[in-house]
Design a protein around this motif. Structure first.
Motif, PDB file in Angstrom:
ATOM      1  N   UNK A  28       7.577   1.348  48.427  1.00  0.00           N
ATOM      2  CA  UNK A  28       6.483   0.434  48.738  1.00  0.00           C
ATOM      3  C   UNK A  28       5.946  -0.329  47.536  1.00  0.00           C
ATOM      4  N   UNK A  29       6.144   0.207  46.336  1.00  0.00           N
ATOM      5  CA  UNK A  29       5.611  -0.465  45.156  1.00  0.00           C
ATOM      6  C   UNK A  29       4.102  -0.327  45.067  1.00  0.00           C
ATOM      7  N   UNK A  30       3.546  -0.920  44.024  1.00  0.00           N
ATOM      8  CA  UNK A  30       2.106  -0.833  43.771  1.00  0.00           C
ATOM      9  C   UNK A  30       1.613  -2.218  43.408  1.00  0.00           C
ATOM     10  N   UNK A  31       0.557  -2.642  44.053  1.00  0.00           N
ATOM     11  CA  UNK A  31      -0.074  -3.906  43.695  1.00  0.00           C
ATOM     12  C   UNK A  31      -0.561  -3.792  42.252  1.00  0.00           C
ATOM     13  N   UNK A  32      -0.305  -4.806  41.450  1.00  0.00           N
ATOM     14  CA  UNK A  32      -0.653  -4.758  40.022  1.00  0.00           C
ATOM     15  C   UNK A  32      -2.129  -4.501  39.759  1.00  0.00           C
ATOM     16  N   UNK A  33      -2.998  -4.825  40.695  1.00  0.00           N
ATOM     17  CA  UNK A  33      -4.426  -4.568  40.468  1.00  0.00           C
ATOM     18  C   UNK A  33      -4.752  -3.073  40.482  1.00  0.00           C
ATOM     19  N   UNK A  34      -3.812  -2.250  40.976  1.00  0.00           N
ATOM     20  CA  UNK A  34      -4.028  -0.799  41.019  1.00  0.00           C
ATOM     21  C   UNK A  34      -3.206  -0.030  39.997  1.00  0.00           C
ATOM     22  N   UNK A  85       4.790   5.330  31.358  1.00  0.00           N
ATOM     23  CA  UNK A  85       4.330   4.029  31.824  1.00  0.00           C
ATOM     24  C   UNK A  85       4.927   3.824  33.206  1.00  0.00           C
ATOM     25  N   UNK A  86       4.145   3.263  34.105  1.00  0.00           N
ATOM     26  CA  UNK A  86       4.636   2.965  35.445  1.00  0.00           C
ATOM     27  C   UNK A  86       4.447   1.478  35.689  1.00  0.00           C
ATOM     28  N   UNK A  87       5.487   0.859  36.241  1.00  0.00           N
ATOM     29  CA  UNK A  87       5.417  -0.566  36.568  1.00  0.00           C
ATOM     30  C   UNK A  87       5.884  -0.774  38.005  1.00  0.00           C
ATOM     31  N   UNK A  88       5.509  -1.912  38.536  1.00  0.00           N
ATOM     32  CA  UNK A  88       5.969  -2.319  39.850  1.00  0.00           C
ATOM     33  C   UNK A  88       5.960  -3.839  39.874  1.00  0.00           C
ATOM     34  N   UNK A  89       6.948  -4.402  40.527  1.00  0.00           N
ATOM     35  CA  UNK A  89       6.976  -5.853  40.676  1.00  0.00           C
ATOM     36  C   UNK A  89       6.071  -6.303  41.806  1.00  0.00           C
ATOM     37  N   UNK A  90       5.413  -5.362  42.459  1.00  0.00           N
ATOM     38  CA  UNK A  90       4.469  -5.678  43.522  1.00  0.00           C
ATOM     39  C   UNK A  90       4.758  -4.911  44.791  1.00  0.00           C
ATOM     40  N   UNK A  91       3.962  -5.185  45.803  1.00  0.00           N
ATOM     41  CA  UNK A  91       4.067  -4.498  47.083  1.00  0.00           C
ATOM     42  C   UNK A  91       5.459  -4.736  47.687  1.00  0.00           C
ATOM     43  N   UNK A  92       6.060  -3.659  48.172  1.00  0.00           N
ATOM     44  CA  UNK A  92       7.395  -3.640  48.790  1.00  0.00           C
ATOM     45  C   UNK A  92       8.524  -3.949  47.812  1.00  0.00           C
ATOM     46  N   UNK A  93       8.253  -3.817  46.521  1.00  0.00           N
ATOM     47  CA  UNK A  93       9.280  -4.104  45.518  1.00  0.00           C
ATOM     48  C   UNK A  93       9.595  -2.897  44.638  1.00  0.00           C
ATOM     49  N   UNK A  94       9.182  -1.716  45.056  1.00  0.00           N
ATOM     50  CA  UNK A  94       9.539  -0.503  44.331  1.00  0.00           C
ATOM     51  C   UNK A  94       8.664  -0.225  43.132  1.00  0.00           C
ATOM     52  N   UNK A  95       8.921   0.926  42.534  1.00  0.00           N
ATOM     53  CA  UNK A  95       8.153   1.407  41.384  1.00  0.00           C
ATOM     54  C   UNK A  95       9.129   1.953  40.350  1.00  0.00           C
ATOM     55  N   UNK A  96       8.784   1.764  39.077  1.00  0.00           N
ATOM     56  CA  UNK A  96       9.596   2.297  37.987  1.00  0.00           C
ATOM     57  C   UNK A  96       8.706   3.108  37.059  1.00  0.00           C
ATOM     58  N   UNK A  97       9.145   4.334  36.755  1.00  0.00           N
ATOM     59  CA  UNK A  97       8.436   5.193  35.801  1.00  0.00           C
ATOM     60  C   UNK A  97       9.300   5.313  34.541  1.00  0.00           C
ATOM     61  N   UNK A  98       8.680   5.106  33.386  1.00  0.00           N
ATOM     62  CA  UNK A  98       9.332   5.229  32.086  1.00  0.00           C
ATOM     63  C   UNK A  98       8.725   6.432  31.397  1.00  0.00           C
ATOM     64  N   UNK A  99       9.498   7.506  31.250  1.00  0.00           N
ATOM     65  CA  UNK A  99       9.008   8.733  30.646  1.00  0.00           C
ATOM     66  C   UNK A  99       9.721   8.937  29.316  1.00  0.00           C
ATOM     67  N   UNK A 100       8.955   8.942  28.242  1.00  0.00           N
ATOM     68  CA  UNK A 100       9.522   9.137  26.894  1.00  0.00           C
ATOM     69  C   UNK A 100       9.198  10.551  26.446  1.00  0.00           C
TER      70      UNK A 100
END
Length: 160
Positions: A99-105, A141-156
């Protein structure tokens, strides 16, 4: 709340851990019956240095989130995992097509109790993940290209 309080403890017992084993194990254990999903580990992940139990909890939370927040309009949930090396560390990247995450959240996801869907979780999972990463002297760090565009977690994390 007990899991949250324990997650921030200093990690005193560290050993060589195979994150790929943990991710595959937690994927198999977390996959709900009847859900069409695919785990794609792009390359063999290097060993990391840390506490097995807390790293298992970290990857469990991330994998479970992929299932909880999958996009029902997509036929298959795809979870991709790959890595990049840094100086004395490895960045493990876990990306899904959920589902992704809206950038405002996006900046709020690590806040205790924050959840966009009250029926899908407590809002403490990502807070626990962050505390575990920090206890291992790592970053997330967690990023998303927006709603319905998935989520990416970067764990160092430190690697062997």
């Amino acid at each position: 709340l007990l899991r949250l309080s324990r997650a921030g403890k200093t990690v005193s017992i560290r050993k060589s851990i195979d994150p790929e084993y943990i991710i595959r194990k937690m994927y198999c254990l977390s996959k709900p019956y009847g859900i069409n999903a695919h785990l794609d580990i792009k390359s063999h992940l290097p060993k990391i240095y840390g506490d097995y139990d807390s790293l298992e909890e970290l990857f469990t939370n991330l994998i479970e989130n992929s299932f909880k927040y999958r996009d029902p309009s997509k036929e298959t949930l795809i979870i991709e995992v790959h890595h990049k090396f840094g100086k004395d560390c490895v960045e493990i990247i876990i990306k899904d097509n959920g589902l992704g995450i809206d950038n405002k959240y996006i900046d709020k996801i690590f806040s205790p109790g924050f959840t966009l869907f009250k029926d899908r979780g407590t809002g403490f999972g990502m807070t626990i993940v962050k505390k575990i990463v920090e206890a291992h002297n790592g970053k997330i760090q967690v990023t998303s290209e927006g709603v319905n565009k998935g989520t990416t977690a970067y764990i160092t994390l430190p690697h062997m």
